[in-house]
Design an enzyme around this catalytic site. Structure first.
Site, PDB file in Angstrom:
ATOM      1  CB  CYS A 119      -1.720   6.782   1.357  1.00 18.89           C
ATOM      2  SG  CYS A 119      -3.112   5.748   1.827  1.00 18.89           S
ATOM      3  CD  GLU A 174      -2.567   1.370   2.571  1.00 21.15           C
ATOM      4  OE1 GLU A 174      -3.404   2.296   2.646  1.00 21.15           O
ATOM      5  OE2 GLU A 174      -2.272   0.639   3.527  1.00 21.15           O
TER       6      GLU A 174
END
Length: 299
Positions: free
Chosen positions: A228, A194
């Site tokens: 993110c 990720e």
């Protein structure tokens, strides 16, 4: 320790479900202390730290109730072909500093439910809350099943190269993600990455600038922009461009930055010097290329 514990941990899913539920109870019983430590270490306001701890506890509970399905792919007369998912073994997990508890639990809970054991390394910028979580859970989870180790990049490299590890779960930068993928390739470890992104928002001419500005601001600056999937660039139709800028400036000027333990604080500080300097580089780069600072822009 994780490799030894795997032999017995993998056998009893009912035990695993009960352990996850007890982890949730332990987190809730210690939520205030964990949240305060998280705020002091990571910087986010205390109310948002409480939400992170609460969300992580809920994730333990949610995962405990998930089924591990058997997939029937063929039935012919008396014969049935099934796909059954089996645990892999030792999982190495490496977590970042923006949501250190939530992201850790998002890796821990599914791995444990599936029957794997786990070794988790928190970010060197935010190890304390994660290590405290390990301390709280050590009497709830059997020895060796969940392990926390703290250190820098060299430790992460040792974990990803270790022959006992069968899967790596990494959340962090693209550059480090590439290194992790290369380490996993040598013996074909399973891999979940990720990584970062450059996420856009597109504002069309029929949008209400006053309404849309709040959504844009929240999606860009939540956790002081340390997310993110935060919005990193915005494309606004020229018909409402100036109005949208004005609304964003108005919101930014009302937001209170400060100590996360102060209940009046809306946004805490950027977590570490490396990230702070990166933000400054982006501001300077924008100015050099003709960008205008509508508000702020200084330390």
């Amino acid at each position: 320790a994780a490799e030894i514990a795997f032999c017995s941990w993998r056998k009893n899913i009912d035990l695993r479900r009960n352990v996850l539920r007890k982890c949730a109870e332990t987190m809730r019983a210690n939520a205030e202390d964990l949240a305060r430590l998280l705020t002091q270490e990571q910087g986010k306001p205390l109310a948002k730290a409480m939400r992170e701890i609460g969300g992580a506890a809920r994730w333990f509970e949610y995962t405990a109730d998930l089924e591990i399905p058997k997939e029937i792919i063929e039935v012919q007369g008396q014969e049935t072909v099934e796909v059954r998912r089996r645990p892999l073994g030792v999982v190495a997990a490496i977590t970042p500093w923006n949501y250190p508890v939530m992201i850790a639990v998002c890796k821990i809970a599914p791995a444990l439910l599936a029957g794997n054991t786990i070794v988790l390394k928190p970010s060197p910028f935010t190890p304390l809350t994660t290590l405290k979580l390990g301390e709280l859970l050590k009497d709830t989870i059997p020895r060796g099943v969940l392990n926390f180790v703290s250190g820098g990049n060299t430790l992460g490299e040792s974990m990803t190269n270790h022959p006992a590890v069968r899967k790596i779960s990494f959340t962090g930068s693209i550059a480090t993600g590439k290194s992790v993928a290369m380490a996993a390739a040598s013996d074909l470890k399973r891999l979940t990455l990720e990584l970062g992104g450059n996420d856009p928002a597109i504002v069309l001419p029929d949008a209400d600038p006053k309404e849309i500005a709040h959504k844009l601001f929240s999606a860009a600056f939540e956790n002081s922009g340390q997310v993110c999937v935060a919005i990193k660039r915005v494309y606004v139709h020229e018909d409402i461009y100036n109005q949208t800028i004005d609304e964003l400036v108005s919101i930014a000027q009302r937001i209170k930055l400060g100590d996360g333990l102060d209940e009046k604080t809306d946004l805490g500080p950027v977590n570490n010097r490396q990230q702070f300097e990166r933000v400054q580089e982006l501001i300077e780069d924008a100015q050099q290329k003709g960008g205008k600072i509508a508000t702020g822009g200084q330390r």
